[in-house]
Design an enzyme around this catalytic site. Structure first.
Site, PDB file in Angstrom:
ATOM      1  N   MET A  90       0.820  -1.196   0.000  1.00 36.87           N
ATOM      2  CA  MET A  90       0.000   0.000   0.000  1.00 36.87           C
ATOM      3  C   MET A  90       0.862   1.258   0.000  1.00 36.87           C
ATOM      4  SD  MET A  90      -2.815   1.036   2.913  1.00 36.87           S
ATOM      5  CE  MET A  90      -1.650   0.767   4.244  1.00 36.87           C
TER       6      MET A  90
ATOM      7  N   SER B 267       3.514  -6.856   2.073  1.00 37.94           N
ATOM      8  CA  SER B 267       2.313  -6.371   2.743  1.00 37.94           C
ATOM      9  C   SER B 267       1.074  -6.809   1.952  1.00 37.94           C
ATOM     10  CB  SER B 267       2.385  -4.858   2.936  1.00 37.94           C
ATOM     11  OG  SER B 267       1.434  -4.437   3.891  1.00 37.94           O
ATOM     12  N   GLN B 268       0.177  -5.885   1.562  1.00 35.86           N
ATOM     13  CA  GLN B 268      -1.050  -6.323   0.884  1.00 35.86           C
ATOM     14  C   GLN B 268      -0.760  -7.037  -0.429  1.00 35.86           C
ATOM     15  OE1 GLN B 268      -3.310  -2.657   0.424  1.00 35.86           O
ATOM     16  NE2 GLN B 268      -2.468  -2.256  -1.614  1.00 35.86           N
TER      17      GLN B 268
ATOM     18  N   ASP C 205       5.206  -5.997  14.846  1.00 30.59           N
ATOM     19  CA  ASP C 205       4.417  -5.235  13.880  1.00 30.59           C
ATOM     20  C   ASP C 205       3.444  -4.298  14.584  1.00 30.59           C
ATOM     21  OD1 ASP C 205       2.842  -4.428  11.613  1.00 30.59           O
ATOM     22  OD2 ASP C 205       3.494  -6.251  10.593  1.00 30.59           O
TER      23      ASP C 205
ATOM     24  N   HIS D 100       6.752  -3.611  10.821  1.00 27.67           N
ATOM     25  CA  HIS D 100       6.267  -3.996   9.499  1.00 27.67           C
ATOM     26  C   HIS D 100       7.286  -3.665   8.403  1.00 27.67           C
ATOM     27  CE1 HIS D 100       3.028  -5.369   6.959  1.00 27.67           C
ATOM     28  NE2 HIS D 100       3.077  -4.282   6.220  1.00 27.67           N
TER      29      HIS D 100
END
Length: 298
Positions: A33, A107-108, A225, A281
């Protein structure tokens, strides 16, 4: 995205670990993102280093849109199902990928590439490496990458107020993997992306068959995270239904027990790999990446 800089130099070591160019498996990367395919301090730098250190390797860093601004904006606002369809078309048209490829999602990008594996088996994805991907979704938005704090605040408010409305689902990416454990029925009924790929409304045997074709499905969880809520989603776990405090691992979920995606069978066959790394993260050391992740790309 600055956190990714810590891993960039180690990616160059790919060239030391892999054999002749003809034997190197192509690599497909999907950013997270607020990032883009070719940002010179993140994915673009990674791609250039990999190509430099592995002569002849084909690296496809996925871009959704005609330029970097569109790619970044689409990571927030383009329907994920449309993004996955676009990626499937890109992969099918790339002659370098016909024999198969490895995929690495940040991530996403991790859950998005899993959707590619489930929906588009040709060309074949060989190994899927999810670095901080949220495979059971998120229920919280504590931090937000990107330049605009106003945008992040707006996304938080939108998710809190109407994540499962049709308009929000179709136009806000993060809503499409928003998983409210207090409103499980709303999630199952109205989530247009995550509930589908996680078999929440029925069993799509094609999804199951395609995912089980992977050689390895590697899931990396960041042990400190502060962005993903809950972090155990990075290992396919989530909150126990009906509350938002106690989490359960994948093996205790109905998805696993009923084996709706084949994850139980994959786990027993040693195809699921759960890796934990100290750090927030997308923060990890070169040494860890070198010793732990590179073997899956060889």
């Amino acid at each position: 995205m600055a956190a990714l800089r810590t891993v960039v130099p180690v990616l160059a070591l790919l060239g030391l670990c892999l054999g002749p160019a003809a034997a190197v498996t192509p690599l497909v990367i999907w950013h997270g993102m607020g990032d883009s395919c070719c940002n010179p301090v993140s994915m673009g730098y990674i791609q250039k280093l990999v190509e430099k250190k592995i002569p002849g390797i084909h690296v496809l860093s996925l871009k959704i849109g005609s330029n970097l601004i569109q790619d970044m904006e689409n990571s927030f606002f383009m329907n994920v199902n449309d993004q996955v369809s676009e990626v499937c078309s890109q992969l099918a048209m790339d002659p370098h990928l016909k024999g198969g490829y490895n995929a690495m999602g940040f991530s996403q990008g991790g859950q998005f590439l899993r959707a590619v594996a489930q929906r588009c088996p040709s060309p074949p994805m060989l190994n899927l490496i999810s670095i901080g991907g949220q495979h059971q979704g998120v229920y919280g938005f504590p931090r937000c990458p990107g330049e605009s704090s106003h945008l992040c605040d707006w996304i938080r408010k939108t998710l809190d107020l109407g994540a499962y409305t049709k308009a929000v689902q179709e136009h806000l990416v993060q809503a499409e993997y928003w998983h409210d454990p207090l409103k499980e029925e709303d999630y199952r009924k109205n989530s247009i992306f995550l509930a589908d790929i996680n078999q929440e409304r029925g069993i799509n045997e094609t999804y199951k068959k395609n995912l089980m074709a992977l050689k390895k499905f590697v899931m990396v969880k960041f042990l400190n995270d502060t962005m993903v809520d809950p972090p155990i989603s990075e290992w396919f776990g989530f909150y126990k239904s009906g509350q938002a405090k106690e989490t359960i691992p994948l093996q205790e979920t109905s998805l696993y027990k009923e084996d709706r995606l084949g994850l139980q069978e994959m786990d027993k066959a040693g195809k699921l790999v759960f890796l934990g790394v100290q750090g927030d993260h997308l923060h990890f050391s070169e040494e860890w990446f070198d010793s732990t992740i590179l073997p899956f790309l060889q």
